[in-house]
Design a protein around this motif. Structure first.
Motif, PDB file in Angstrom:
ATOM      1  N   ALA A  53       0.852  -1.193   0.000  1.00  0.00           N
ATOM      2  CA  ALA A  53       0.000   0.000   0.000  1.00  0.00           C
ATOM      3  C   ALA A  53       0.888   1.244   0.000  1.00  0.00           C
ATOM      4  N   ALA A  54       0.375   2.280  -0.671  1.00  0.00           N
ATOM      5  CA  ALA A  54       1.084   3.562  -0.707  1.00  0.00           C
ATOM      6  C   ALA A  54       0.880   4.298   0.615  1.00  0.00           C
ATOM      7  N   VAL A  55       1.933   4.906   1.104  1.00  0.00           N
ATOM      8  CA  VAL A  55       1.856   5.646   2.355  1.00  0.00           C
ATOM      9  C   VAL A  55       2.580   6.975   2.190  1.00  0.00           C
ATOM     10  N   GLN A  56       2.220   7.891   3.076  1.00  0.00           N
ATOM     11  CA  GLN A  56       2.845   9.214   3.074  1.00  0.00           C
ATOM     12  C   GLN A  56       3.411   9.472   4.471  1.00  0.00           C
ATOM     13  N   GLU A  57       4.671   9.790   4.518  1.00  0.00           N
ATOM     14  CA  GLU A  57       5.308  10.075   5.807  1.00  0.00           C
ATOM     15  C   GLU A  57       4.890  11.450   6.288  1.00  0.00           C
ATOM     16  N   VAL A  58       4.266  11.469   7.486  1.00  0.00           N
ATOM     17  CA  VAL A  58       3.792  12.761   8.021  1.00  0.00           C
ATOM     18  C   VAL A  58       4.501  13.123   9.302  1.00  0.00           C
ATOM     19  N   GLY A  59       5.323  12.253   9.776  1.00  0.00           N
ATOM     20  CA  GLY A  59       6.053  12.542  11.006  1.00  0.00           C
ATOM     21  C   GLY A  59       7.142  11.505  11.201  1.00  0.00           C
ATOM     22  N   SER A  60       8.098  11.824  12.022  1.00  0.00           N
ATOM     23  CA  SER A  60       9.194  10.897  12.293  1.00  0.00           C
ATOM     24  C   SER A  60       9.673  11.049  13.719  1.00  0.00           C
ATOM     25  N   LYS A  61      10.289   9.982  14.225  1.00  0.00           N
ATOM     26  CA  LYS A  61      10.831   9.996  15.565  1.00  0.00           C
ATOM     27  C   LYS A  61      12.272   9.494  15.554  1.00  0.00           C
TER      28      LYS A  61
END
Length: 345
Positions: free
Chosen positions: A337-345
């Protein structure tokens, strides 16, 4: 005309954690009980009446300090009698020795009969045996006199006296007092067989290393540091665990045997592991895995976990430096599935 294509799901937003290989400190906690390796109840070695008690309950005593006296005058008198009997036996032996030496010369000259010679030899041997017997009696009397003074076998704390002055005690049966060494004090705990085997495998394989053998217990809100003292190499068949022991200085006697606590060891280090939150872990019927982002799509990575707490796990296989581990939105994504990175840790 061609039928309309089903609407495409837009890329789902996800939060990611970038995997970073690092040396990770590992901490293990176990229930433990404080014990003393020197804790005995003294018993009388000779029979008699207690004539003196030379301590106060709860006192600190030193090794060989006298705690009780059991009729020492009686045993001193018995020693005097044994020593006097030894002197008599030694005098008789000297006379028998002289007679035997003289008769050895006379028998060669045929100046005495064989019967007289044999009698002097028998007297010599008998008196010699009497001396040895008298020496043994003296040695026993000295032991009894020494045992009449009941001494502390090691330095420690004495408990409540189990007998009173004037009581008659029997050798080997009457209990007198408990003596406990409180410094050092030990913490006994147990490691499961599976965990112990994992320790051995990781250490022998080089994935783990031991940086120190420090351990920590918490008693009444105070952290106390000690050293790992012993880990058994044999698994107890009944409990399926391995016994371990830590040692602590107890100069101020704050720690007492019988106290239950938790012991923590921080001396292990995972080399080149990946630390990720528990929430990133997923499970199917066969494997534990995480989702990662590869070229904007979800990928499945089967991972091997070597350590975990309630908050995080340490992965040694299945991830590499820079992998983007997905941390949320698992209900709306699947591999590919396609995903969009909206945050990171």
């Amino acid at each position: 005309s061609e039928p309309p294509k089903p609407p495409q799901m837009p890329p789902q937003p996800v939060t990611i954690l970038t995997a970073k290989a690092e040396d990770i400190k590992l901490s293990f906690k176990y229930p433990a009980v404080l014990t003393s390796d020197e804790d005995v109840i003294l018993r009388a070695k000779v029979s008699g009446q207690i004539v003196q008690k030379l301590f106060t309950e709860g006192d600190k005593v030193l090794k060989d300090q006298v705690l009780f006296q059991i009729e020492p005058d009686k045993y001193k008198a018995a020693l005097d009698i044994a020593q006097a009997a030894l002197l008599v036996a030694e005098a008789d032996f000297e006379n028998a020795k002289k007679d035997y030496s003289r008769n050895q010369v006379l028998i060669e000259k045929q100046a005495i009969s064989q019967k007289e010679y044999d009698a002097s030899l028998a007297l010599f041997n008998s008196s010699k045996a009497s001396v040895e017997s008298a020496k043994a009696q003296v040695a026993n009397a000295k032991l009894d006199l020494d045992y009449a003074s009941v001494r502390a076998p090691f330095s420690g704390i004495v408990g409540d006296a189990l007998i009173n002055v004037g009581d008659y005690v029997n050798a080997s049966t009457t209990e007198l007092v408990r003596v406990t060494n409180l410094n050092p004090i030990f913490a006994d705990f147990y490691i499961s067989d599976v965990e112990k085997l994992n320790f051995n495998r990781q250490l022998s394989g080089g994935s783990w290393e031991i940086q120190n053998v420090d351990v920590k217990i918490n008693v009444l809100g105070e952290d106390i540091i000690g050293k790992l003292y012993f880990v058994d190499s044999v698994i107890d068949e009944k409990s399926g665990s391995v016994k371990a022991k830590a040692i602590f200085d107890n100069n101020n006697t704050k720690l007492l045997p019988g106290v239950f606590t938790n012991i923590t060891t921080d001396g292990f280090m995972q080399k080149g592991g990946f630390k990720i939150p528990q929430v990133a872990l997923l499970q199917d019927q066969k494997n534990t895995f995480v989702y990662t982002v590869v070229d904007g799509k979800v990928a499945k990575n089967v991972v091997s976990i070597v350590y975990q707490t309630n908050d995080f796990v340490v992965v040694d296989k299945g991830l590499k430096e820079g992998d983007k581990v997905i941390l949320d939105n698992f209900k709306k994504i699947r591999p590919g599935a396609a995903v969009q990175e909206v945050g990171s840790k």
